[in-house]
Structure formats: C-alpha cells, structure tokens
Scaffold this motif. Structure first.
Motif, short mmCIF file in Angstrom:
data_model
loop_
_atom_site.label_atom_id
_atom_site.label_comp_id
_atom_site.label_asym_id
_atom_site.label_seq_id
_atom_site.Cartn_x
_atom_site.Cartn_y
_atom_site.Cartn_z
N ASP A 250 0.84 -1.21 0.00
CA ASP A 250 0.00 0.00 0.00
C ASP A 250 0.87 1.25 0.00
O ASP A 250 0.56 2.23 -0.71
CB ASP A 250 -0.91 -0.02 1.23
CG ASP A 250 -1.83 1.20 1.27
OD1 ASP A 250 -2.73 1.27 0.42
OD2 ASP A 250 -1.63 2.07 2.15
N GLN B 4 2.27 1.70 -3.48
CA GLN B 4 1.25 2.19 -4.40
C GLN B 4 0.88 3.65 -4.09
O GLN B 4 0.64 4.45 -5.01
CB GLN B 4 0.01 1.30 -4.33
CG GLN B 4 0.24 -0.11 -4.85
CD GLN B 4 -0.96 -1.01 -4.63
OE1 GLN B 4 -1.84 -0.70 -3.81
NE2 GLN B 4 -1.00 -2.13 -5.34
N LYS C 26 3.37 5.98 -5.56
CA LYS C 26 3.16 6.16 -7.00
C LYS C 26 2.01 7.14 -7.25
O LYS C 26 2.08 8.00 -8.13
CB LYS C 26 2.86 4.81 -7.65
CG LYS C 26 4.06 3.87 -7.70
CD LYS C 26 3.70 2.55 -8.38
CE LYS C 26 4.92 1.63 -8.45
NZ LYS C 26 4.60 0.33 -9.07
N LYS C 27 0.93 7.00 -6.45
CA LYS C 27 -0.19 7.93 -6.57
C LYS C 27 0.24 9.35 -6.23
O LYS C 27 -0.21 10.31 -6.85
CB LYS C 27 -1.34 7.51 -5.66
CG LYS C 27 -2.02 6.21 -6.09
CD LYS C 27 -3.13 5.83 -5.12
CE LYS C 27 -3.80 4.53 -5.52
NZ LYS C 27 -4.86 4.13 -4.55
#
Length: 689
Positions: A246, A249, A252-253
C-alpha cells in the motif's frame, strides 16, 4: 520353466529328502507326491515358500492357505520347523534347496540355510546363497542382501514374485476357504493379491508401527503453541506485506498527483495568470514541500528515540549493566558448549584407539577390572578438558528466548542506545524552526493573487487546491503506513525469533518429525491408491476366468463372466442374462478355482503349479474337469501333493499317461514322540508306479 529339484535337510519330519522332477515333455506334465495326512506333504509347500521368500514367506504362507496362526512370527515358525532328531543330536543346521530350470541349459540354484543354538534350539540367523547354472555347472555364489544382490529382485524377474506366489503354490484348502466367501470378497481378495495390495497394506502397517515407535522417543514439545505462533507470524507477515504494498502504491499515486499539480501550474501560466506571480507560487510550493520532507525526517528521528532508546534510559543503570553482562556470559557459555560438542565425538575414537592398540604389548594382559578402571580414568581425564567451564561463562541460560545471533544483536543494540539531552533538544529546535518556516510559506502563498477574467483561472485554481489537498492527505496516509510498518516490523521480528527458537528446539529434540511426516504422507497415498487399482485388471481377469470356468464347469450355458470395478462378478448366459446358480460346494469351488487360475494367467508369470490337497471337496465330474484343465497346458509343470482319497490308485491309472514322476511319503516313529518321513521315488498308492 519348471522346478527340477527340492532338497530338504532337517526340515520338519524330513532328516534328508531329495525330490528330483523331470522336465514336462510330451503329455507328461504332472508330478504326483502321495502321502497320508500328517506324513509331510504340506511341509514340502512350506519349504518351497521359506526357501524362496525367507522372512516374507510367513505372510504369503497364510495367503496360500497354510496355517500360521499358532506361530508368533518367523523365528517361532523356524524353531518349530527344525527337525526333532537334529535338535536331539545337538545339530545346528536346517536347509532347503530349490533348483528352477528356466530352460534346458539355464537354471537358478537357491540354497537357504538356518542356524540354531545347539543348547536351546533357538533360531540365530539364516542366509540364502544363489547360483546361476549353465548345463548343470554352477556359477559364482551370490548371497542375498550382500554386494547389492537381492533374491527377491531375481525372483521378480526370473520366476514368481512373492505377491503372486499364492496363485501358483497353494493349499487346496485355500480354494475351499475362498469358495466359502461371497463372490465379491473372492474377487477382491484375488485382485488385491494380483495388484500387490497385500504388499501395500503391509507397507502401511509397517510405517504405522514405525511412526508409533519413533513418536515414543520424541520429547514433549508444545506443538499447539508453535502452531499458534506460526499462525500469528503468518498473519502479521501478510499484513506487513500488504502495508508495504500500500505504501509503494501510495507513493506512485503521490507522484501522479504532483505531476497533475505541475500541469495545473503550467496551464495557469499559459492562461496568463500573472506571469511571474504564478512562477513564484510554484517555487514557494516546492520549497514548502522540501521543508515538509525535512520535518517528517525530524519527526521519525524523535519517534525512534522515543520507541527504541528512551525506554532503556528509564531503567536503572545497574539493571541494564547486569543484563549486558549476563548476555556476554551467555554468549561465552554457548561458544564453550559448541566447542565441547565439536570435540565430544572424538572421545570414543580416542578410547577405541587407546584400548584397541596392539603395540606396545601389555604383559601381563589387563584384567576386566583394570580395563574398567582405565576407561573410568579416560572418562575423568576427558571430562576435565571441559569442566569446569571458563570463568567468563554464565552458570545458567537466563535469556533462553534469544538464540546465539540474537544475543549478539542485543549487545550491539545496547551499545547504540546512548542518547544525550542535547541531541533531543537539537531535534526539537529543528522541528520548531521547520514548522515556523512552513507557516511563513503558507502565508506567502495565500498572499499571491491570481487573475481570473473569464472563469478559466478560477477553475484551474480550484483544481490546483483540490490536488494540493489530495497531496497532503496522501502524504499523511504514507506517513501513517510507515509508522505502522515500523511497529509491525518489531512485532514480526520478535514473533519470528520465538517461533524459530521453539521450532529449533522441537527439531533438535525430535529429528525424526520430518521423517514421520513423510511416512504419514506415504500411508495416505497408499490408502488413496488401493481403490483405484482394481479397474486396471478386471477386464483381463473377466476374460481369463471365462475361459477357465468353461473348461471346469458342468453347465454349458455360461457365455462369459463379467467383473465390475468393485469386484462384483456376473455370470452371463449367451443372451447376456445373468445366471443365478445355486451356491453348492462344488459350484463355488469351481468358481474359486477359475478365479485363481485366471489370476495366474493375468499375472503373465509362466511358472509351475504346486498344489497341496488339490481335489478336496469335488465330485468325480468336477475332479476330472480340473485334472483335464491341468494337463491341458502340457508345458506347465503341475506338482500335486495328494492324500490317498483324492488321487487314489484307481484314479492314478486313468491319468498315468500324463504323469512324469511319482513319489510316496512313508513315515516311521523314531521315539520321544518324533516321526521321520522318507521319500520313495517311482512309487504311489497301490504299489510301484
């Protein structure tokens, strides 16, 4: 292929006996051995099994219909088989020799000897010596179980494998017993023998006994607690993996959101929103971002001090020093113990070399008491090398939850926990300074004015504000993830350490657990495989039984026998209707005889038949049919061990043209309740053959 010789020495009632059987030629393929009940016919069949299969013979003797219930195993059987005259004469050897001719020129000569204690008659050991012969000239001897030679493998390849032997060497009483069962059980029992299921079940039983024996020596370990630790560790590792994923990710967001924010900056500039002012906003935001990153780093440093180092500074210094000293002494103790374990195996080697040395000679020779005394001194001297332990070793292991590497890590950690007041004050000052600078930048950014002539800039600024808020929320989320990851890593490491320690203790105290798990898996496979084996042979068995049954039965309306996968047999007429025969003794025995003959055919083994009490309950018609079946294959040797009411003198005359050799067993009392059997060749009931 035929059996050319069976030789018995001190076996049961035989002091010495030779049976020499000719090759089946022309129409002559039957060998008759006649004897009254109790004269030693069954002993010939038992001797054949024991010579060929050794210890495994006990299982197959029972399947062949020979009574072994009164014996408690192989040793008991042998001790009862040892000839009474030989025991009375204090002899110690019993032997059986079987010669099998594969062709006219090549054969296998198998001699198995059993040795007994002359004082008690108890069995000591046995050996099987095998020679391959060419034109009667024996080759080099091979001993079963030595130099990679196994008699069982030779028999599998060249004669009769043990698990199908009961289809070729059996007591007629077995056919009677089989005939008394329902037909499903008859077929199942036969298929199990053909497919080696008996061997598989025997393997499963042996594995079960092996598991019970090994488990009795396993130290008591709380397996449930270890399983709970593994379950908790697995769950925490999965959660930690999910958090890391998480966080990855989310970063990256965050990168995507920052790219989107830069895009809004460029679009605002392109729309004429203030020129240099917009560029100033971008610079201010980037500077604020750098300050926030620095602020997070300072926060992490403070959290690590609070979580990792500060708790130890709240402990009394003497207690911390005692903990450090105990760990150092435990490390020294484990190193000393490892050294002891490494040297311990050399003690026995030293003792054996010392006591077993031939030079210099000791004269007079040491007495047993002196040898014991020397061994004691060796033990004392050897022990003095290790005890007492060095002074820097701990007396006992207090921190057993730490294995060696964790103790070293703990000592290294203790060396790193020092933290000064100034270090904390510096971090707090940096935090305050960064917070002040971020607030100042926020005020500067809020003072920057934009121009919005047609609403485009207002929309762009609205989106810019939204993306900036999303960036702040994502950064907070990442920070929370990182904080949770740090705490969960500590939990996982501690749980893993305890689990590895307990698992290591379980493995050390029970090195056979992995072997037991393999054994249990093999037993499970055996139980799963057995039901799946039957369909492999039922079709071939159905066809073979049909051919044999038609030759043996009175009734001619039988067209075929069909066997289902579960062992159910159907006797069908020419119109494919099932025939419901009565369950007379003769009909059932014919069915059972056809089953055994069919199994022998399906096994593809070209071996002779040896049948004890072959025609027990059959009427004259069925008796003639079975004999016609036996002589129908002139190349197969058939050795019949008959009493006088089965194949009597009158019946013998009718089949004489098919008989290649006869033997008559005679019996005499030699005192002390002992009897002796002698073999008279070329003779049968009613006179000379």
């Amino acid at each position: 292929m035929w059996i050319s010789k069976i030789e018995l020495t001190n076996f049961k009632s035989y002091r010495h006996a030779d049976f020499n059987f000719p090759e089946p030629e022309g129409e002559k393929n039957i060998v008759l051995v006649g004897g009254i009940n109790g004269y030693g016919k069954t002993s010939i069949l038992e001797a054949l099994y024991l010579c060929l299969y050794g210890k495994d013979a006990i299982v197959h003797l029972a399947r062949a219909g020979l009574k072994t219930d009164e014996f408690k195993g192989y040793p008991s059987f042998l001790e009862r088989a040892f000839n009474g005259e030989a025991r009375r004469a204090s002899e110690d050897l019993m032997s059986v020799r079987v010669v099998v001719q594969k062709t006219k020129t090549k054969g296998i000569d198998i001699l198995r000897r059993w040795y007994f204690r002359t004082s008690t008659g108890a069995w000591q050991e046995d050996e099987a010596v095998v020679r391959e012969t060419t034109r009667g000239v024996p080759g080099m001897p091979k001993t079963d179980g030595k130099n990679n030679f196994l008699l069982s493998e030779m028999l599998d390849d060249n004669f009769v494998p043990a698990h199908v032997a009961p289809f070729f060497f059996f007591d007629g009483e077995e056919v009677k017993k089989l005939a008394d069962q329902n037909r499903i059980e008859q077929v199942k029992q036969g298929l199990e023998g053909l497919l080696g299921v008996v061997l598989l079940r025997n393997l499963a039983e042996r594995l079960k006994g092996f598991e019970g024996y090994k488990r009795s020596g396993i130290a008591n370990v709380d397996d449930q607690n270890i399983d709970r630790m593994l379950e908790a560790l697995t769950a925490d590792e999965a959660k930690l993996k999910a958090l890391r994923l998480d966080a990855e990710q989310s970063k990256k967001k965050l990168d995507d959101l920052k790219a989107e924010r830069n895009s809004y900056f460029e679009r605002i500039t392109a729309a004429g929103g203030g020129g240099g002012d917009i560029a100033t906003v971008k610079d201010l935001v980037e500077e604020r971002e750098q300050l926030r990153n620095a602020q997070r780093d300072v926060q992490k440093s403070l959290e690590r001090i609070l979580a990792d180092k500060l708790p130890f500074h709240l402990m009394p210094r003497t207690l911390l020093q005692e903990f450090r000293t105990q760990l150092q002494r435990e490390v020294a103790l484990t190193e000393w113990q490892a050294e002891c374990r490494a040297l311990q195996p050399k003690r026995a080697k030293f003792e054996n070399a010392f006591l077993g040395a031939a030079t210099p000679a000791i004269s007079p020779q040491l007495t047993e008491e002196q040898v014991v005394a020397i061994k004691g001194r060796i033990e004392t001297a050897w022990a003095s090398l290790f005890h007492p332990p060095p002074a820097n070793c701990a007396e006992t292991i207090t921190h057993s939850y730490l294995h060696e590497s964790l103790r070293d890590r703990a000592l290294s950690f203790l060396d790193s926990i020092d933290v000064g007041q100034q270090e904390v004050l510096d971090l707090l000052n940096q935090q305050r300074e960064l917070t002040s600078r971020i607030e100042e930048l926020n005020r500067k950014i809020s003072r920057v004015e934009g121009i919005d002539r047609d609403g485009t800039l207002a929309e762009l600024k609205k989106n810019l504000s939204r993306v900036t808020a999303d960036i702040d929320a994502m950064e907070t989320h990442i920070k929370d993830d990182e904080r949770e990851v740090i705490g969960l890593e500590v939990t996982v490491n501690n749980t893993r350490s305890r689990y590895q320690q307990e698992s290591k203790r379980r493995d050390e105290t029970s090195p056979v657990r992995q072997l037991l798990n393999k054994s249990e898996r093999v037993r499970a496979v055996v139980e799963e495989v057995i039901p799946a084996l039957f369909p492999l042979k039922v079709k071939a068995l159905s066809e073979a039984m049909t051919r044999v049954y038609k030759q043996l039965a009175h009734k001619t309306q039988v067209a075929r026998i069909v066997i289902d996968g579960d062992g159910t047999a159907h006797i069908l007429s020419k119109t494919n209707k099932e025939i419901g025969f009565d369950r007379s003794a003769g009909e059932n025995q014919i069915f059972a005889t056809a089953l055994i003959a069919g199994l022998a055919e399906v096994s593809k083994v070209k071996a002779p038949l040896v049948v004890d009490t072959p025609l027990g309950r059959l009427d004259s018609k069925h008796r003639a049919n079975i004999l016609n079946f036996w002589i129908g294959n002139a190349n197969r040797q058939v050795i019949l061990l008959s009493q006088d009411e089965e194949i009597d003198a009158e019946f013998y005359k009718r089949i004489k043209k098919n008989v290649s050799a006869t033997f008559l067993l005679e019996h005499e009392d030699v005192g002390d309740g002992l009897g002796r059997t002698t073999v008279v060749p070329n003779k049968y009931f009613g006179g000379a053959a």
